[in-house]
Design a protein around this motif. Structure first.
Motif, PDB file in Angstrom:
ATOM      1  N   ARG A  31       0.833  -1.206   0.000  1.00  0.00           N
ATOM      2  CA  ARG A  31       0.000   0.000   0.000  1.00  0.00           C
ATOM      3  C   ARG A  31       0.870   1.261   0.000  1.00  0.00           C
ATOM      4  NH1 ARG A  31      -3.336  -1.873   3.446  1.00  0.00           N
ATOM      5  NH2 ARG A  31      -2.237  -1.157   5.292  1.00  0.00           N
ATOM      6  N   SER A  32       1.889   1.265   0.831  1.00  0.00           N
ATOM      7  CA  SER A  32       2.755   2.434   0.962  1.00  0.00           C
ATOM      8  C   SER A  32       3.539   2.712  -0.322  1.00  0.00           C
ATOM      9  CB  SER A  32       3.711   2.225   2.134  1.00  0.00           C
ATOM     10  OG  SER A  32       4.502   3.352   2.326  1.00  0.00           O
ATOM     11  N   ILE A  33       4.152   1.683  -0.888  1.00  0.00           N
ATOM     12  CA  ILE A  33       4.954   1.887  -2.105  1.00  0.00           C
ATOM     13  C   ILE A  33       4.045   2.168  -3.296  1.00  0.00           C
ATOM     14  CG2 ILE A  33       5.217  -0.516  -2.903  1.00  0.00           C
ATOM     15  CD1 ILE A  33       8.092   1.988  -2.744  1.00  0.00           C
ATOM     16  N   SER A  34       2.844   1.596  -3.301  1.00  0.00           N
ATOM     17  CA  SER A  34       1.900   1.843  -4.393  1.00  0.00           C
ATOM     18  C   SER A  34       1.423   3.290  -4.393  1.00  0.00           C
ATOM     19  CB  SER A  34       0.716   0.895  -4.303  1.00  0.00           C
ATOM     20  OG  SER A  34       1.141  -0.429  -4.554  1.00  0.00           O
ATOM     21  N   ASN A  35       1.283   3.888  -3.208  1.00  0.00           N
ATOM     22  CA  ASN A  35       0.909   5.303  -3.131  1.00  0.00           C
ATOM     23  C   ASN A  35       1.955   6.170  -3.816  1.00  0.00           C
ATOM     24  OD1 ASN A  35      -1.481   4.870  -1.772  1.00  0.00           O
ATOM     25  ND2 ASN A  35      -0.581   5.178   0.251  1.00  0.00           N
ATOM     26  N   THR A  36       3.221   5.901  -3.550  1.00  0.00           N
ATOM     27  CA  THR A  36       4.302   6.649  -4.192  1.00  0.00           C
ATOM     28  C   THR A  36       4.287   6.412  -5.697  1.00  0.00           C
ATOM     29  OG1 THR A  36       5.645   6.428  -2.191  1.00  0.00           O
ATOM     30  CG2 THR A  36       6.787   7.080  -4.201  1.00  0.00           C
ATOM     31  N   ALA A  37       4.055   5.164  -6.100  1.00  0.00           N
ATOM     32  CA  ALA A  37       4.003   4.840  -7.527  1.00  0.00           C
ATOM     33  C   ALA A  37       2.858   5.570  -8.221  1.00  0.00           C
ATOM     34  CB  ALA A  37       3.868   3.332  -7.723  1.00  0.00           C
ATOM     35  N   ASN A  38       1.705   5.646  -7.566  1.00  0.00           N
ATOM     36  CA  ASN A  38       0.568   6.368  -8.139  1.00  0.00           C
ATOM     37  C   ASN A  38       0.861   7.853  -8.289  1.00  0.00           C
ATOM     38  OD1 ASN A  38      -1.016   4.078  -8.381  1.00  0.00           O
ATOM     39  ND2 ASN A  38      -1.993   4.363  -6.397  1.00  0.00           N
ATOM     40  N   GLN A  39       1.517   8.440  -7.293  1.00  0.00           N
ATOM     41  CA  GLN A  39       1.855   9.867  -7.339  1.00  0.00           C
ATOM     42  C   GLN A  39       2.838  10.182  -8.458  1.00  0.00           C
ATOM     43  OE1 GLN A  39       3.352  10.679  -3.431  1.00  0.00           O
ATOM     44  NE2 GLN A  39       1.332  10.509  -2.457  1.00  0.00           N
ATOM     45  N   THR A  40       3.704   9.220  -8.783  1.00  0.00           N
ATOM     46  CA  THR A  40       4.725   9.444  -9.810  1.00  0.00           C
ATOM     47  C   THR A  40       4.388   8.777 -11.132  1.00  0.00           C
ATOM     48  OG1 THR A  40       6.002   7.531  -9.026  1.00  0.00           O
ATOM     49  CG2 THR A  40       6.559   9.693  -8.085  1.00  0.00           C
ATOM     50  N   ALA A  41       3.191   8.205 -11.240  1.00  0.00           N
ATOM     51  CA  ALA A  41       2.723   7.530 -12.463  1.00  0.00           C
ATOM     52  C   ALA A  41       3.689   6.432 -12.917  1.00  0.00           C
ATOM     53  CB  ALA A  41       2.497   8.543 -13.582  1.00  0.00           C
ATOM     54  N   THR A  42       4.148   5.635 -11.961  1.00  0.00           N
ATOM     55  CA  THR A  42       5.074   4.539 -12.240  1.00  0.00           C
ATOM     56  C   THR A  42       4.300   3.242 -12.409  1.00  0.00           C
ATOM     57  OG1 THR A  42       6.793   5.613 -10.909  1.00  0.00           O
ATOM     58  CG2 THR A  42       7.064   3.264 -11.351  1.00  0.00           C
ATOM     59  N   LYS A  43       4.626   2.479 -13.450  1.00  0.00           N
ATOM     60  CA  LYS A  43       4.008   1.170 -13.701  1.00  0.00           C
ATOM     61  C   LYS A  43       4.493   0.190 -12.633  1.00  0.00           C
ATOM     62  CE  LYS A  43       2.500  -2.391 -16.308  1.00  0.00           C
ATOM     63  NZ  LYS A  43       1.272  -2.983 -15.911  1.00  0.00           N
ATOM     64  N   VAL A  44       3.550  -0.545 -12.035  1.00  0.00           N
ATOM     65  CA  VAL A  44       3.863  -1.510 -10.982  1.00  0.00           C
ATOM     66  C   VAL A  44       3.430  -2.896 -11.425  1.00  0.00           C
ATOM     67  CG1 VAL A  44       3.434  -2.187  -8.588  1.00  0.00           C
ATOM     68  CG2 VAL A  44       3.512   0.231  -9.198  1.00  0.00           C
TER      69      VAL A  44
ATOM     70  N   GLY B 236      12.136  -7.158  -1.552  1.00  0.00           N
ATOM     71  CA  GLY B 236      10.824  -7.394  -2.146  1.00  0.00           C
ATOM     72  C   GLY B 236      10.393  -6.291  -3.086  1.00  0.00           C
ATOM     73  N   ILE B 237      11.198  -5.217  -3.144  1.00  0.00           N
ATOM     74  CA  ILE B 237      10.859  -4.073  -3.992  1.00  0.00           C
ATOM     75  C   ILE B 237      12.048  -3.771  -4.893  1.00  0.00           C
ATOM     76  CG2 ILE B 237      10.229  -1.630  -4.025  1.00  0.00           C
ATOM     77  CD1 ILE B 237       9.043  -2.081  -1.201  1.00  0.00           C
ATOM     78  N   ILE B 238      11.794  -3.795  -6.199  1.00  0.00           N
ATOM     79  CA  ILE B 238      12.854  -3.539  -7.164  1.00  0.00           C
ATOM     80  C   ILE B 238      12.401  -2.452  -8.124  1.00  0.00           C
ATOM     81  CG2 ILE B 238      14.256  -4.506  -9.025  1.00  0.00           C
ATOM     82  CD1 ILE B 238      13.873  -7.263  -7.683  1.00  0.00           C
ATOM     83  N   SER B 239      13.192  -1.405  -8.198  1.00  0.00           N
ATOM     84  CA  SER B 239      12.943  -0.319  -9.135  1.00  0.00           C
ATOM     85  C   SER B 239      13.873  -0.505 -10.331  1.00  0.00           C
ATOM     86  CB  SER B 239      13.233   1.028  -8.452  1.00  0.00           C
ATOM     87  OG  SER B 239      13.298   2.062  -9.394  1.00  0.00           O
ATOM     88  N   VAL B 240      13.284  -0.616 -11.523  1.00  0.00           N
ATOM     89  CA  VAL B 240      14.063  -0.761 -12.752  1.00  0.00           C
ATOM     90  C   VAL B 240      14.238   0.643 -13.324  1.00  0.00           C
ATOM     91  CG1 VAL B 240      14.190  -1.852 -15.021  1.00  0.00           C
ATOM     92  CG2 VAL B 240      13.048  -3.033 -13.129  1.00  0.00           C
TER      93      VAL B 240
END
Length: 100
Positions: A49-62, A81-85
């Motif tokens: 939930r926390s990382i998805s909020n940041t992804a939504n704010q930055t329009a990052t594909k998850v 468990g979290i990898i940013s490409v």
């Protein structure tokens, strides 16, 4: 499919195109470097939930993978468990491999 994706993750790691972990991935997304965010299958709901909020704010594909943290860690040399490409080419290929 998972074997190819894990192999590609290992190559991207050696090329220095990944940010690993919650803080590094968040910083990468906020600075606009992240092209794709991969999440392990066994992450906690709170972390997702926390990382998805940041992804939504930055329009990052998850992509919520079906790969556990231990298996991801074996591929990249660090348990996370979290990898940013952070490379468009790697991100596009990983999206293609994951949808196959």
């Amino acid at each position: 499919m998972n074997d190819k994706l894990l192999s590609l993750l290992g190559i991207a790691r050696r090329a220095g195109k990944l940010s690993l972990g919650f803080d590094a991935a968040s910083d990468s997304m906020k600075s606009g470097k992240t092209k794709l965010l991969l999440l392990a299958a066994d992450l906690s709901e709170r972390t997702i939930r926390s990382i998805s909020n940041t992804a939504n704010q930055t329009a990052t594909k998850v992509i919520n993978t079906n790969i556990p943290m231990q298996q991801l860690g074996a591929a990249i040399g660090k348990t996370t468990g979290i990898i940013s490409v952070n490379d468009q080419g790697f991100a596009e290929k990983m999206k293609t491999l994951y949808t196959e």
